[in-house]
Design a protein around this motif. Structure first.
Motif, mmCIF file in Angstrom:
data_model
loop_
_atom_site.group_PDB
_atom_site.id
_atom_site.type_symbol
_atom_site.label_atom_id
_atom_site.label_comp_id
_atom_site.label_asym_id
_atom_site.label_seq_id
_atom_site.Cartn_x
_atom_site.Cartn_y
_atom_site.Cartn_z
ATOM 1 N N TYR A 110 -93.872 -25.565 13.176
ATOM 2 C CA TYR A 110 -93.122 -26.781 12.853
ATOM 3 C C TYR A 110 -93.540 -27.417 11.534
ATOM 4 O O TYR A 110 -92.956 -28.424 11.130
ATOM 5 C CB TYR A 110 -93.201 -27.772 14.014
ATOM 6 C CG TYR A 110 -92.450 -27.258 15.219
ATOM 7 C CD1 TYR A 110 -91.069 -27.064 15.179
ATOM 8 C CD2 TYR A 110 -93.124 -26.910 16.389
ATOM 9 C CE1 TYR A 110 -90.385 -26.548 16.263
ATOM 10 C CE2 TYR A 110 -92.440 -26.401 17.482
ATOM 11 C CZ TYR A 110 -91.077 -26.223 17.411
ATOM 12 O OH TYR A 110 -90.387 -25.711 18.485
ATOM 13 N N THR A 111 -94.514 -26.824 10.843
ATOM 14 C CA THR A 111 -94.857 -27.293 9.490
ATOM 15 C C THR A 111 -94.333 -26.351 8.418
ATOM 16 O O THR A 111 -94.631 -26.538 7.242
ATOM 17 C CB THR A 111 -96.391 -27.439 9.318
ATOM 18 O OG1 THR A 111 -97.009 -26.174 9.550
ATOM 19 C CG2 THR A 111 -96.969 -28.500 10.224
ATOM 20 N N VAL A 114 -92.613 -28.067 5.451
ATOM 21 C CA VAL A 114 -93.338 -29.202 4.870
ATOM 22 C C VAL A 114 -94.042 -28.729 3.598
ATOM 23 O O VAL A 114 -94.669 -27.668 3.600
ATOM 24 C CB VAL A 114 -94.371 -29.745 5.893
ATOM 25 C CG1 VAL A 114 -95.228 -30.818 5.275
ATOM 26 C CG2 VAL A 114 -93.668 -30.268 7.126
ATOM 27 N N PRO A 117 -98.456 -28.598 4.369
ATOM 28 C CA PRO A 117 -98.699 -28.604 5.815
ATOM 29 C C PRO A 117 -100.169 -28.805 6.161
ATOM 30 O O PRO A 117 -101.045 -28.237 5.520
ATOM 31 C CB PRO A 117 -98.202 -27.234 6.268
ATOM 32 C CG PRO A 117 -98.182 -26.386 5.051
ATOM 33 C CD PRO A 117 -98.005 -27.294 3.885
ATOM 34 N N ASP A 132 -100.206 -32.213 13.815
ATOM 35 C CA ASP A 132 -99.605 -31.598 12.629
ATOM 36 C C ASP A 132 -98.723 -32.625 11.921
ATOM 37 O O ASP A 132 -98.408 -33.675 12.478
ATOM 38 C CB ASP A 132 -98.792 -30.347 12.999
ATOM 39 C CG ASP A 132 -97.534 -30.665 13.795
ATOM 40 O OD1 ASP A 132 -96.590 -31.243 13.214
ATOM 41 O OD2 ASP A 132 -97.484 -30.345 15.001
ATOM 42 N N GLY A 134 -95.621 -31.865 10.740
ATOM 43 C CA GLY A 134 -94.376 -31.113 10.630
ATOM 44 C C GLY A 134 -93.124 -31.847 11.064
ATOM 45 O O GLY A 134 -92.996 -33.061 10.888
#
Length: 197
Positions: A110-111, A114, A117, A132, A134
């Motif tokens: 989920y990052t 980004v 991250p 995280d 993200g």
């Protein structure tokens, strides 16, 4: 279904028109996805039944090893990871590694969109966490997080079967602990869990 569809494509593709070839490809994709889901359910069932053997483990070292494995598997996705030193935990190390792997895998996943991250892993007052920066999720749907096949993001955005967090929750429950999460959309997520000592 997948095998026969593949055989049909290999042996008779030149006799099929474009729509027919498209239908066969869709059948293959759906049967492969179903196979993945069945495998995931079998995995969840095995984890739920596995005997728990607890001992004190170096939780910091376990987290570092999991992070290294994921970084080796995904060298193009550079994530700044901090692991709090000196963490220990009384647990079944095989099952807890499943927890850490799923949660850190998710943090990396989920990052991926980004620019910088970051993932941090730590413990405060007996509560372990993995944070995280993200994609995050809408807390209105937090009750769905740990259900089987429940996803808060589409499979087009992020791959997965929707079984990982259900597995994590089952392992934590088998350790007499709790798990929960806090998040904001596009502001990351933090997963907390406890285990009985």
């Amino acid at each position: 279904m997948d095998g026969f569809s593949q055989a049909l494509l290999e042996d008779y593709a030149d006799q099929l028109d474009s729509p027919a070839l498209g239908y066969l490809e869709r059948v293959r994709m759906a049967s492969q996805r179903m196979g993945t889901l069945i495998d995931s359910m079998l995995w969840l069932s095995r984890v739920t039944r596995q005997e728990i053997v607890t001992r004190t483990v170096d939780f910091s070292l376990m987290c570092e090893e999991v992070v290294q494995d994921i970084q080796d598997r995904e060298p193009s996705h550079q994530v700044r990871v901090t692991v709090q030193p000196g963490m220990s935990m009384r647990c079944d190390s095989r099952l807890m590694r499943i927890v850490v792997t799923n949660l850190v895998d998710n943090a990396f996943k989920y990052t991926q969109h980004v620019p910088a991250p970051e993932v941090s892993i730590g413990c405060k007052e007996g509560i372990y966490f993995i944070r995280d920066n993200g994609a995050g999720f809408d807390m209105r749907y937090a009750d769905k997080l740990f259900g089987v096949f429940q996803r808060l993001h589409s499979k087009d955005e992020f791959e997965g079967t929707g079984v990982g967090l259900a597995t994590v929750a089952r392992v934590i429950q088998r350790h007499g602990g709790d798990i929960w999460a806090e998040s904001e959309v596009n502001r990351g997520a933090i997963f907390y869990f406890t285990v009985s000592s």
